[in-house]
Write a protein that holds these residues in place. Structure first.
Motif, PDB file in Angstrom:
ATOM      1  N   THR A   3      11.843   1.090  -8.177  1.00 58.91           N
ATOM      2  CA  THR A   3      11.839   0.746  -6.890  1.00 58.91           C
ATOM      3  C   THR A   3      11.071  -0.394  -6.581  1.00 58.91           C
ATOM      4  N   PRO A   4      11.678  -1.363  -5.870  1.00 55.02           N
ATOM      5  CA  PRO A   4      10.665  -2.535  -5.291  1.00 55.02           C
ATOM      6  C   PRO A   4      10.132  -2.429  -4.031  1.00 55.02           C
TER       7      PRO A   4
ATOM      8  N   PRO B  41       7.482  -3.930   7.568  1.00 54.77           N
ATOM      9  CA  PRO B  41       6.409  -2.999   6.633  1.00 54.77           C
ATOM     10  C   PRO B  41       6.434  -1.655   6.669  1.00 54.77           C
ATOM     11  N   GLY B  42       7.174  -0.987   7.926  1.00 51.39           N
ATOM     12  CA  GLY B  42       7.511   0.272   8.035  1.00 51.39           C
ATOM     13  C   GLY B  42       8.283   0.916   6.849  1.00 51.39           C
ATOM     14  N   LEU B  43       9.058   0.187   6.386  1.00 53.47           N
ATOM     15  CA  LEU B  43      10.008   0.514   5.132  1.00 53.47           C
ATOM     16  C   LEU B  43       9.246   1.264   4.022  1.00 53.47           C
ATOM     17  N   VAL B  44       7.846   0.823   3.952  1.00 62.70           N
ATOM     18  CA  VAL B  44       7.116   1.639   2.956  1.00 62.70           C
ATOM     19  C   VAL B  44       5.972   2.352   3.774  1.00 62.70           C
ATOM     20  N   ASP B  45       5.784   3.800   3.389  1.00 63.88           N
ATOM     21  CA  ASP B  45       4.788   4.663   4.054  1.00 63.88           C
ATOM     22  C   ASP B  45       4.340   4.404   5.399  1.00 63.88           C
ATOM     23  N   GLY B  46       5.583   4.140   6.173  1.00 62.81           N
ATOM     24  CA  GLY B  46       5.494   3.894   7.492  1.00 62.81           C
ATOM     25  C   GLY B  46       4.653   2.897   7.972  1.00 62.81           C
ATOM     26  N   GLY B  47       4.481   1.948   6.952  1.00 57.96           N
ATOM     27  CA  GLY B  47       3.905   0.559   7.409  1.00 57.96           C
ATOM     28  C   GLY B  47       2.153   0.600   7.131  1.00 57.96           C
ATOM     29  N   ASP B  48       1.874   1.948   6.518  1.00 61.20           N
ATOM     30  CA  ASP B  48       0.476   1.971   6.285  1.00 61.20           C
ATOM     31  C   ASP B  48      -0.103   1.468   4.914  1.00 61.20           C
ATOM     32  N   HIS B  49      -0.058   0.237   4.638  1.00 66.99           N
ATOM     33  CA  HIS B  49      -0.300  -0.574   3.530  1.00 66.99           C
ATOM     34  C   HIS B  49      -0.570  -1.935   4.101  1.00 66.99           C
ATOM     35  N   SER B  50      -1.358  -2.849   3.115  1.00 66.99           N
ATOM     36  CA  SER B  50      -1.874  -4.018   3.501  1.00 66.99           C
ATOM     37  C   SER B  50      -1.060  -5.353   3.063  1.00 66.99           C
ATOM     38  N   VAL B  51      -1.294  -6.336   3.896  1.00 68.64           N
ATOM     39  CA  VAL B  51      -0.826  -7.604   3.312  1.00 68.64           C
ATOM     40  C   VAL B  51      -2.044  -8.687   3.667  1.00 68.64           C
TER      41      VAL B  51
ATOM     42  N   TRP C  65       7.368  -1.706 -10.310  1.00 67.69           N
ATOM     43  CA  TRP C  65       8.589  -1.673 -10.006  1.00 67.69           C
ATOM     44  C   TRP C  65       9.447  -1.006 -11.247  1.00 67.69           C
ATOM     45  N   GLY C  66       8.947  -1.298 -12.343  1.00 68.04           N
ATOM     46  CA  GLY C  66       9.659  -0.842 -13.287  1.00 68.04           C
ATOM     47  C   GLY C  66       9.316   0.548 -13.727  1.00 68.04           C
ATOM     48  N   ALA C  67       8.036   1.079 -13.376  1.00 67.43           N
ATOM     49  CA  ALA C  67       7.507   2.523 -13.611  1.00 67.43           C
ATOM     50  C   ALA C  67       8.392   3.447 -12.617  1.00 67.43           C
ATOM     51  N   LEU C  68       8.093   2.861 -11.332  1.00 71.70           N
ATOM     52  CA  LEU C  68       8.675   3.753 -10.201  1.00 71.70           C
ATOM     53  C   LEU C  68      10.127   3.484  -9.990  1.00 71.70           C
TER      54      LEU C  68
END
Ligand SMILES: NC(=O)c1ccc[n+]([C@@H]2O[C@H](COP(=O)([O-])OP(=O)(O)OC[C@H]3O[C@@H](n4cnc5c(N)ncnc54)[C@H](OP(=O)(O)O)[C@@H]3O)[C@@H](O)[C@H]2O)c1
Length: 227
Positions: free
Chosen positions: A218-219, A154-164, A213-216
């Protein structure tokens, strides 16, 4: 632990590789092991054929769906959504009974072109279809809202500061999966959404996830729940 990975796509490969690196005994299941190893072309997304990954992960045994499910103390389903029920039937109801069955598949319907629609939504979900088809399995829907690489890092996105998110009727199964997510994969914010019907909500995040993904471009994106 003994892990049965049902699915040889990017999700199956990524999770199987990570679990193997952590010392778990992983068997990865496919329809026809010989045919899967004989593939020489990249898949539709341009990913290398399975054997390239397998040559780098020789401890992970390739077997049939049923053999992988039988092996697993925990079974993980990472299957094309439209084929998930058939593949799990091939894995065998008796090999899933009583086990935690982690369901990562999304109910994407590509038959009408891009972007895909959902073949089940609003009043039902693929997670519920799986739980109803296999009432003795302890189905936990999770990880379906992030890219495969992010699932195990998860650290690949914002250092892991997001939710699952997690959805299941079985509190003990959710405790097992919470440990997998936090201690094995490094997730910090695991949100228990409730029973398996809450999988409707996370599966219905797919349309916005695909548009992001389309707008930014990146997945490598995640949902962060702020409270
Ligand atoms: N890729 C991601 O980053 C990502 C992220 C979140 C959620 N997901 C979801 O996770 C699931 C797996 O995705 P993926 O990208 O790893 O791979 P995928 O290409 O969607 O699924 C691959 C697996 O599905 C099996 N399969 C395909 N058609 C089948 C059929 N007719 N009958 C039985 N089995 C069949 C394949 O069997 P064989 O092994 O025999 O080929 C393979 O094991 C999908 O539902 C996807 O929406 C993916």
């Amino acid at each position: 632990m003994k892990i049965g990975m049902i699915g040889t796509g990017m999700v199956g490969q990524t999770l199987a590789g990570k679990l193997d690196s952590l010392g778990h005994e992983v068997v990865i299941g496919t329809r026809d092991p010989a045919a899967t190893l004989a593939r020489t072309s990249p898949d539709m997304m341009g990913n290398p054929p399975f054997k390239v990954w397998h040559e780098a992960h020789t401890r992970v045994k390739l077997a049939t769906f049923a053999e992988a499910a039988r092996h697993g103390e925990i079974v993980i389903g990472a299957l094309t959504g439209s084929a998930a029920l058939d593949a799990l039937r091939a894995a065998g109801e008796e090999n899933l009974a009583g086990k935690v069955l982690v369901d990562i598949s999304n109910p994407l319907d590509f038959s009408k072109g891009m972007p895909p629609t959902l073949f089940v939504s609003n009043t039902d979900s693929l997670g519920e279809l799986v739980q109803r088809a296999f009432p003795k399995a302890r189905v936990v829907k999770t990880l379906n809202t992030v890219n495969a690489a992010v699932m195990i890092e998860p650290g690949l996105v914002d250092g892991g500061d997001h939710s699952v998110f997690m959805s299941s009727n079985d509190p003990e199964a959710k405790a097992v999966v919470r440990r997998m997510l936090t201690e094995w994969f490094g997730w910090r914010d695991v949100i228990d959404l409730g029973d398996i019907s809450s999988a409707r909500a996370t599966e219905m995040l797919m349309p916005i996830w695909l548009r992001l993904w389309g707008a930014l471009g990146t997945p490598m994106i995640g949902f962060k729940v702020v409270r």
